[in-house]
Design a protein around this motif. Sequence first.
Motif, PDB file in Angstrom:
ATOM      1  N   ALA A 151       0.841  -1.197   0.000  1.00 38.40           N
ATOM      2  CA  ALA A 151       0.000   0.000   0.000  1.00 38.40           C
ATOM      3  C   ALA A 151       0.875   1.245   0.000  1.00 38.40           C
ATOM      4  N   ASP A 152       0.397   2.296  -0.633  1.00 39.17           N
ATOM      5  CA  ASP A 152       1.203   3.515  -0.737  1.00 39.17           C
ATOM      6  C   ASP A 152       1.393   4.208   0.603  1.00 39.17           C
ATOM      7  N   VAL A 153       0.511   3.960   1.567  1.00 41.00           N
ATOM      8  CA  VAL A 153       0.627   4.595   2.883  1.00 41.00           C
ATOM      9  C   VAL A 153       1.239   3.642   3.911  1.00 41.00           C
ATOM     10  N   GLU A 154       1.865   2.574   3.426  1.00 42.16           N
ATOM     11  CA  GLU A 154       2.511   1.621   4.312  1.00 42.16           C
ATOM     12  C   GLU A 154       3.810   2.213   4.870  1.00 42.16           C
ATOM     13  N   PHE A 155       4.220   1.738   6.055  1.00 43.16           N
ATOM     14  CA  PHE A 155       5.495   2.151   6.637  1.00 43.16           C
ATOM     15  C   PHE A 155       6.625   1.712   5.704  1.00 43.16           C
ATOM     16  N   PRO A 156       7.683   2.520   5.559  1.00 42.23           N
ATOM     17  CA  PRO A 156       8.750   2.172   4.613  1.00 42.23           C
ATOM     18  C   PRO A 156       9.324   0.769   4.786  1.00 42.23           C
ATOM     19  N   SER A 157       9.366   0.261   6.007  1.00 45.57           N
ATOM     20  CA  SER A 157       9.910  -1.088   6.215  1.00 45.57           C
ATOM     21  C   SER A 157       9.060  -2.162   5.557  1.00 45.57           C
ATOM     22  N   GLU A 185       8.136  -7.505  -9.517  1.00 45.36           N
ATOM     23  CA  GLU A 185       7.397  -6.248  -9.587  1.00 45.36           C
ATOM     24  C   GLU A 185       6.804  -5.902  -8.221  1.00 45.36           C
ATOM     25  N   VAL A 186       6.998  -4.659  -7.802  1.00 45.89           N
ATOM     26  CA  VAL A 186       6.353  -4.153  -6.596  1.00 45.89           C
ATOM     27  C   VAL A 186       5.110  -3.378  -7.026  1.00 45.89           C
ATOM     28  N   ARG A 187       3.940  -3.929  -6.706  1.00 47.08           N
ATOM     29  CA  ARG A 187       2.671  -3.312  -7.103  1.00 47.08           C
ATOM     30  C   ARG A 187       2.108  -2.505  -5.936  1.00 47.08           C
ATOM     31  N   VAL A 188       1.782  -1.254  -6.205  1.00 40.54           N
ATOM     32  CA  VAL A 188       1.382  -0.326  -5.143  1.00 40.54           C
ATOM     33  C   VAL A 188      -0.113  -0.046  -5.226  1.00 40.54           C
ATOM     34  N   VAL A 189      -0.821  -0.369  -4.156  1.00 39.30           N
ATOM     35  CA  VAL A 189      -2.238  -0.022  -4.033  1.00 39.30           C
ATOM     36  C   VAL A 189      -2.332   1.442  -3.621  1.00 39.30           C
ATOM     37  N   ARG A 190      -3.063   2.230  -4.372  1.00 33.84           N
ATOM     38  CA  ARG A 190      -3.212   3.643  -4.065  1.00 33.84           C
ATOM     39  C   ARG A 190      -4.447   3.889  -3.209  1.00 33.84           C
ATOM     40  N   HIS A 191      -4.280   4.694  -2.181  1.00 30.83           N
ATOM     41  CA  HIS A 191      -5.403   5.005  -1.300  1.00 30.83           C
ATOM     42  C   HIS A 191      -6.422   5.888  -2.017  1.00 30.83           C
ATOM     43  N   GLN A 192      -7.650   5.798  -1.579  1.00 32.14           N
ATOM     44  CA  GLN A 192      -8.725   6.678  -2.034  1.00 32.14           C
ATOM     45  C   GLN A 192      -9.241   7.436  -0.821  1.00 32.14           C
ATOM     46  N   ASP A 240      -8.836   0.188   0.147  1.00 31.56           N
ATOM     47  CA  ASP A 240      -9.977  -0.690  -0.043  1.00 31.56           C
ATOM     48  C   ASP A 240      -9.486  -2.091  -0.415  1.00 31.56           C
ATOM     49  N   ILE A 241     -10.061  -3.104   0.228  1.00 31.54           N
ATOM     50  CA  ILE A 241      -9.660  -4.477  -0.046  1.00 31.54           C
ATOM     51  C   ILE A 241      -9.920  -4.846  -1.504  1.00 31.54           C
ATOM     52  N   ASP A 242     -10.948  -4.273  -2.096  1.00 30.64           N
ATOM     53  CA  ASP A 242     -11.216  -4.533  -3.517  1.00 30.64           C
ATOM     54  C   ASP A 242     -10.075  -4.037  -4.391  1.00 30.64           C
ATOM     55  N   ASP A 243      -9.454  -2.938  -3.998  1.00 26.94           N
ATOM     56  CA  ASP A 243      -8.321  -2.415  -4.759  1.00 26.94           C
ATOM     57  C   ASP A 243      -7.096  -3.320  -4.598  1.00 26.94           C
ATOM     58  N   ILE A 244      -6.954  -3.919  -3.417  1.00 27.24           N
ATOM     59  CA  ILE A 244      -5.890  -4.906  -3.223  1.00 27.24           C
ATOM     60  C   ILE A 244      -6.136  -6.102  -4.137  1.00 27.24           C
ATOM     61  N   ALA A 245      -7.391  -6.547  -4.160  1.00 29.09           N
ATOM     62  CA  ALA A 245      -7.745  -7.724  -4.961  1.00 29.09           C
ATOM     63  C   ALA A 245      -7.417  -7.518  -6.442  1.00 29.09           C
ATOM     64  N   GLU A 246      -7.583  -6.301  -6.927  1.00 31.13           N
ATOM     65  CA  GLU A 246      -7.337  -6.033  -8.343  1.00 31.13           C
ATOM     66  C   GLU A 246      -5.877  -6.228  -8.731  1.00 31.13           C
ATOM     67  N   LEU A 247      -4.971  -6.119  -7.775  1.00 30.76           N
ATOM     68  CA  LEU A 247      -3.549  -6.235  -8.078  1.00 30.76           C
ATOM     69  C   LEU A 247      -2.996  -7.633  -7.836  1.00 30.76           C
ATOM     70  N   ILE A 248      -3.785  -8.511  -7.256  1.00 23.11           N
ATOM     71  CA  ILE A 248      -3.337  -9.881  -7.000  1.00 23.11           C
ATOM     72  C   ILE A 248      -3.614 -10.751  -8.220  1.00 23.11           C
ATOM     73  N   ASP A 249      -2.599 -11.505  -8.650  1.00 18.19           N
ATOM     74  CA  ASP A 249      -2.801 -12.485  -9.707  1.00 18.19           C
ATOM     75  C   ASP A 249      -2.055 -13.764  -9.355  1.00 18.19           C
ATOM     76  N   GLU A 250      -1.921 -14.661 -10.304  1.00 21.90           N
ATOM     77  CA  GLU A 250      -1.318 -15.969 -10.023  1.00 21.90           C
ATOM     78  C   GLU A 250       0.184 -15.864  -9.727  1.00 21.90           C
ATOM     79  N   ARG A 251       0.808 -14.705 -10.003  1.00 19.22           N
ATOM     80  CA  ARG A 251       2.237 -14.535  -9.739  1.00 19.22           C
ATOM     81  C   ARG A 251       2.501 -13.703  -8.494  1.00 19.22           C
ATOM     82  N   THR A 252       1.457 -13.357  -7.760  1.00 21.34           N
ATOM     83  CA  THR A 252       1.644 -12.600  -6.514  1.00 21.34           C
ATOM     84  C   THR A 252       2.185 -13.522  -5.429  1.00 21.34           C
ATOM     85  N   ARG A 253       3.332 -13.182  -4.882  1.00 24.20           N
ATOM     86  CA  ARG A 253       3.949 -14.011  -3.856  1.00 24.20           C
ATOM     87  C   ARG A 253       3.591 -13.532  -2.447  1.00 24.20           C
TER      88      ARG A 253
END
Length: 382
Positions: free
Chosen positions: A111-117, A131-138, A143-156
């Motif tokens: 998430a974009d508002v996550e602590f740097p660590s 790839e580091v995929r960043v969920v942007r806050h609204q 929103d969990i739905d926004d997290i879901a949109e970035l998850i695919d079969e290669r998300t570790r």
Amino acid sequence: MAYQVRNQLIDALIAKSKFIGLESVTHLAAGGESPMLKSHQQAVEQFMLDKSRGAQARELQANMVELVRGKCAELFSVHSEEITFLSNASEGINNLAYGLEWQPGDNVVVADVEFPSGILPWTRFEKMGVEVRVVRHQNWFIDIDDIAELIDERTRVVTISHVSMFTGQRIDLKALSNLVRSSNALLLLDSTHAAGAVPVDASLADIMVSSCYKWLLGTHGAAVFYVNRERLPDFQPPFLGWNNSVKHGGWENPTEFSLQPTAHQFQPGNAGFISIYILNNALDHILSVGINAIEQHVLALSGRIHEAVDSLGFELMTPGKSSHRAGNVCFMAGNLQAVLQKLEQQQVLIWGAYAGFGRLRISTHLYNDSNDVDRCIMALQP
């Protein structure tokens, strides 16, 4: 705009007199540093006494570690053998980052508002094609739905804080866990701003880390590290030292060893024993009050702060719904330095470490009462 202070009294769950430095200040900064319990001095004295007992010291220190593991297991609703103590939460995050075998095309969701660590360790693997995929806050909300949109079969890995240090949002952990477990990803949960303030069921995560110097009333040098062995039965430590092993080959076979059977295998060296002695005392206080009682307390007080900050015209970042927040109330302030100066003059401590971003944070904990909240609200008024 003025705010009408309520008359309802809310007493502290643990008296201020049990803490150092609360005689003349209003401490609303647990999200950065909580005050120290006076009884921590006895815990330090016990550590010093135990450490002075020669070879017996290590046995006494190990016994304390096991005692505190049990108390953490109770607090986090997991098995004690799945818990160990690292030097800080960042070390725990890096254990997962460097313990996985990465392949080009893999990705991590943050998430974009996550602590740097929670963000920076993953960037080390971008040169490998990760790839580091960043969920942007609204409106400051993840929103969990926004997290879901970035998850695919290669998300570790999906990594997020249970309660955000930056916005104060509390994620729906059950819903997030269900989402991540419907994929091939692992859930890395940072509970630093949740543990000790609201209930945390660590079993809903795959890896959980938590600092101990904030809401857990401990100090620096020890962090809780949890590994869900039902989900990660074969995950092994990326870093090795003498303490990972339960036995080794000695000088005759110096490269032979076998790993500790519990989460202690992620601890290559000695634990921060003095911090764990302090944490033992802190957990006694938290568990004696009860995490459900603490949750209701911080929600009641932070709710009043939230209402006041909103009515005074600041830009709120923290959601109003109680299930979406905990002890932190975060807001943006155009006249930020003036606000901080006025609060300081009134001896009200809040956290302005991220003031460079325009954000302030007020945190309520079990030693706070309605008088603390009222004093803060009065100081916030123009």
